[in-house]
Scaffold this active site. Structure first.
Site, PDB file in Angstrom:
ATOM      1  N   GLU A 243      -7.416 -14.667  28.634  1.00 49.13           N
ATOM      2  CA  GLU A 243      -6.841 -14.726  28.345  1.00 49.13           C
ATOM      3  C   GLU A 243      -7.292 -16.226  28.509  1.00 49.13           C
ATOM      4  O   GLU A 243      -6.505 -17.403  28.881  1.00 49.13           O
ATOM      5  CB  GLU A 243      -5.792 -15.424  29.842  1.00 49.13           C
ATOM      6  CG  GLU A 243      -5.881 -14.414  30.803  1.00 49.13           C
ATOM      7  CD  GLU A 243      -5.015 -14.501  32.527  1.00 49.13           C
ATOM      8  OE1 GLU A 243      -4.960 -15.877  32.531  1.00 49.13           O
ATOM      9  OE2 GLU A 243      -4.123 -13.519  32.543  1.00 49.13           O
ATOM     10  N   GLU A 353      -3.131  -4.577  33.220  1.00 49.93           N
ATOM     11  CA  GLU A 353      -2.710  -4.577  34.861  1.00 49.93           C
ATOM     12  C   GLU A 353      -1.274  -4.616  34.722  1.00 49.93           C
ATOM     13  O   GLU A 353      -0.788  -5.468  35.208  1.00 49.93           O
ATOM     14  CB  GLU A 353      -3.028  -5.929  34.569  1.00 49.93           C
ATOM     15  CG  GLU A 353      -4.402  -6.033  34.581  1.00 49.93           C
ATOM     16  CD  GLU A 353      -4.679  -8.144  34.210  1.00 49.93           C
ATOM     17  OE1 GLU A 353      -3.966  -8.846  34.683  1.00 49.93           O
ATOM     18  OE2 GLU A 353      -5.518  -8.263  34.217  1.00 49.93           O
TER      19      GLU A 353
HETATM   20  C1  XIL Z   1      -5.490 -12.069  40.211  1.00 52.04           C
HETATM   21  C2  XIL Z   1      -5.756 -11.234  41.620  1.00 52.04           C
HETATM   22  O1  XIL Z   1      -4.510  -9.922  41.506  1.00 52.04           O
HETATM   23  C3  XIL Z   1      -5.419 -12.358  42.394  1.00 52.04           C
HETATM   24  O2  XIL Z   1      -5.670 -11.784  43.449  1.00 52.04           O
HETATM   25  C4  XIL Z   1      -6.250 -13.793  42.158  1.00 52.04           C
HETATM   26  O3  XIL Z   1      -5.703 -14.056  43.359  1.00 52.04           O
HETATM   27  C5  XIL Z   1      -5.533 -14.210  40.805  1.00 52.04           C
HETATM   28  O4  XIL Z   1      -6.006 -13.737  40.014  1.00 52.04           O
HETATM   29  N1  XIL Z   1      -4.682 -11.747  34.727  1.00 52.04           N
HETATM   30  C6  XIL Z   1      -5.541 -11.223  35.328  1.00 52.04           C
HETATM   31  C7  XIL Z   1      -6.157 -10.855  36.683  1.00 52.04           C
HETATM   32  O5  XIL Z   1      -5.978 -11.281  34.355  1.00 52.04           O
HETATM   33  O6  XIL Z   1      -7.407 -11.260  37.079  1.00 52.04           O
HETATM   34  C8  XIL Z   1      -5.487 -11.200  37.837  1.00 52.04           C
HETATM   35  O7  XIL Z   1      -5.224 -11.119  39.039  1.00 52.04           O
HETATM   36  C9  XIL Z   1      -4.409 -11.412  37.379  1.00 52.04           C
HETATM   37  C10 XIL Z   1      -3.139 -12.263  36.359  1.00 52.04           C
END
Ligand code: XIL
Length: 464
Positions: A243, A353
Site C-alpha cells: 500500500e 485479500e
Molecule cells: C489487517 C488485519 O486483518 C487486521 O487484523 C489488522 O488490525 C489490520 O490489518 N490490507 C492489508 C492487510 O494488506 O495487512 C490488512 O490486514 C487489511 C488491509
C-alpha cells in the site's frame, strides 16, 4: 458467538477433548448437496457441480450474466445450513455431518476447483494466535481442510511490529504459527508483509531514534534480508511493500517515505531481490495494494513501478487486495482490464485479500447476499481468465473473525462463511467462477451491474 457454536465449544471443553485438529474430511463422507434434509435450502445450491464432474479442461470464458432460469433465492436471507447441535458428537465436532446437515467443510472444494482449472491455489488469510481462531475447533477444521484452502497468509503475524519488535532483534514466533499450519496441512504460504506504513516496529516512529535516510536505509535492508532469508524455505511469495500509492498515483504517507524518500519503494524490492538471489529460492516478490482493481491513476502508478523494476532486472509481482463493498464499481470488465494490463507486462499477479463487505447492516434487498455473491463471482472469474493470475486468497473466511467491523464501523459480513459456519451464496458463486461457470446463486445480476468506472456506487463513498 452464536449459541449453537457456544454450545458445541462448551460441550467439547467440558468433555476435556484435546483440541487436536481432525484430518480433512474425504469427499466421499461429505453430505451431497442433493441430500439436504427438509427445511434446508435446495435450489439453487443443488445446481453446484460436484467435484467428480469437473472437467479437467481449461477455464471456459465466463458468462457475465446469471442464467435467467435460475432466479435468486429470497434476496436477503442467508442459507440456513447450520448443523443441529444434536448431531454434533463431542469427540468430533461436525464429523457426523450426514444426511441431515451440510458440513461446512464438504464439497464444493475451492482449492481443488482452482487447481483443477489452472490456478496454483485458492487460499485464506488466518489471524493466529490471539484471536480465538486457534481454539475454535470448527474454524480449524475448515481452515486445515486443504481441499478448501490450499494456501494461507498470516493476517498479522509477519508484520514488522511482530518480526523486529526491537531494533535488530528478530522474532519469528507469531509468523511461525501460520508457517506451521502451512507445513502441517500441505498448504502454500504467502508471506505478508515486509514494508508498510502501519503495524511497523515502534522504533521506526519513536522519538528515541533520530532517523535519517543514511541511517534507516541499512536498517530497512537488514529487516528485509534477514526475514526473507529466515523463512526462505517456506514462503512461496512475499508482499515486499504494501500500500505505497495514494489514489492519485503519488506516494502514500509512510514513515519510510518521510525518512528515506520515494525511492524506498524500489530499494525495498532491490534488497528483497538480492536476498532471494542469495538463497537460490524461487520466491515471488509482490507489490500489494487496494484500489488497483480498476483502471486509474493508482493502477497506472503500479504499472510504472513494474516497468521501472523490470528495466532494472528486479523481480516484481502484483497483489490486488480486492477489498470490495457489495455495490462498487470494480466490475468484471474493470478487473479484467487491469489484469490484461498486468498480463501484458508479463508479471505474475494474484487476488491477495478478497472480501466483499456490506456497507450497511443488516443486508437488505439492495445489499443482498446475492449481490455479494456476484462481486465474488466477478473477481474470481476475472482471475480465471488470465494465466498470470496465479491464485486467489480471501482475507479470512468466517465473519466472526473478519477484520472489517473493527476497521469500518457499521460494516461487515464480508466473508464466505456466516458466523455460524454456514456458507453464503458467495461460497457457491466462487465455486462456479472457479469452473468458468455462470453464477446461478447471484440472482438477477442486472440490478447490481455498475458500468461507470469513475463513480463509486457505494453510498458511503468507500469503494476500496
Ligand atoms: C489487517 C488485519 O486483518 C487486521 O487484523 C489488522 O488490525 C489490520 O490489518 N490490507 C492489508 C492487510 O494488506 O495487512 C490488512 O490486514 C487489511 C488491509
Amino acid at each position: 458467538m452464536p449459541s449453537i457454536t457456544a454450545s458445541i465449544l462448551t460441550l467439547l471443553v467440558s468433555s476435556s477433548v484435546v483440541l487436536a485438529v481432525p484430518a480433512p474430511v474425504a469427499s466421499s463422507s461429505a453430505a451431497p448437496v442433493s441430500q439436504i434434509s427438509d427445511g434446508q435450502p435446495q435450489a439453487p445450491y443443488s445446481t453446484v457441480v460436484p467435484v467428480s464432474q469437473i472437467s479437467d479442461g481449461q477455464p471456459q470464458a465466463p458468462t457475465a450474466q446469471a442464467s435467467s432460469s435460475t432466479p435468486a433465492q429470497g434476496s436477503s436471507s442467508a442459507p440456513a445450513l447450520a448443523t443441529p447441535a444434536s448431531t454434533v458428537s463431542a469427540s468430533s465436532p461436525y464429523s457426523a455431518c450426514g444426511s441431515d446437515c451440510i458440513c461446512p467443510y464438504a464439497a464444493p472444494y475451492l482449492h481443488d476447483l482452482a487447481t483443477a482449472n489452472g490456478k496454483l491455489y485458492f487460499g485464506t488469510a488466518t489471524d493466529q494466535p490471539g484471536t480465538g481462531e486457534d481454539t475454535d475447533i470448527i474454524y480449524q477444521k475448515i481452515l486445515n481442510n486443504t481441499h478448501i484452502f490450499g494456501q494461507v497468509t498470516p493476517a498479522n503475524g509477519m508484520k514488522g511490529m511482530n518480526t523486529e519488535p526491537e531494533l535488530g532483534v528478530f522474532n519469528y514466533t507469531m509468523g511461525d504459527v501460520v508457517v506451521n499450519i502451512a507445513q502441517d496441512h500441505n498448504k502454500i504460504l504467502r508471506c505478508h508483509n515486509l514494508i508498510w506504513s502501519t503495524q511497523q516496529p515502534e522504533w521506526l516512529t519513536s522519538e528515541n531514534y533520530t532517523w535519517t535516510r543514511e541511517t534507516l536505509l541499512p536498517v530497512m535492508e537488514n529487516h528485509i534480508k534477514t526475514i526473507i532469508t529466515h523463512w526462505a524455505d517456506v514462503c512461496h511469495a512475499w508482499d515486499v511493500v504494501n500500500e505505497a500509492f495514494a489514489s492519485n498515483g503519488s506516494s502514500s504517507a509512510s514513515p519510510w517515505l518521510d525518512i528515506i524518500g520515494p525511492d524506498y519503494l524500489p530499494l525495498a524490492f532491490q534488497y528483497a531481490h538480492e536476498a532471494v538471489q542469495a538463497t537460490g529460492k524461487d520466491i515471488d516478490l509482490y507489490y500489494n495494494d487496494y484500489g488497483i482493481e480498476s483502471p486509474g491513476n493508482k493502477t497506472n502508478a503500479v504499472y510504472q513501478l513494474v516497468r521501472d523494476l523490470q528495466a532494472q532486472g528486479i523481480q516484481i509481482a502484483v497483489g490486488l487486495e480486492a477489498h470490495f463493498t457489495v455495490l462498487d464499481p470494480n466490475t468484471y470488465a474493470n478487473q479484467a482490464a487491469v489484469m490484461s494490463g498486468l498480463q501484458d507486462l508479463g508479471v505474475t499477479f494474484a487476488l491477495t485479500e478478497l472480501d466483499v463487505r456490506f456497507p450497511t447492516l443488516p443486508p437488505n434487498a439492495t445489499y443482498s447476499y446475492e449481490a455479494q455473491a456476484y462481486r465474488y463471482w466477478e473477481s474470481v472469474s476475472a482471475c480465471m481468465q488470465y494465466s498470470k493470475c496465479e491464485g486467489i486468497t480471501v482475507w479470512d473466511f468466517e465473519d466472526k473473525y473478519s477484520w472489517i467491523p473493527e476497521t469500518f464501523e457499521g460494516q461487515g459480513e464480508a466473508d464466505l462463511y456466516n458466523s455460524d459456519y454456514s456458507r453464503k451464496p458467495a461460497y457457491y458463486a466462487v465455486a462456479e467462477a472457479l469452473q468458468g461457470q455462470a453464477c446461478t446463486v447471484c440472482g438477477d445480476v442486472s440490478q447490481y451491474q455498475t458500468t461507470d468506472s469513475d463513480t463509486c456506487a457505494d453510498p458511503s463513498g468507500n469503494c476500496n
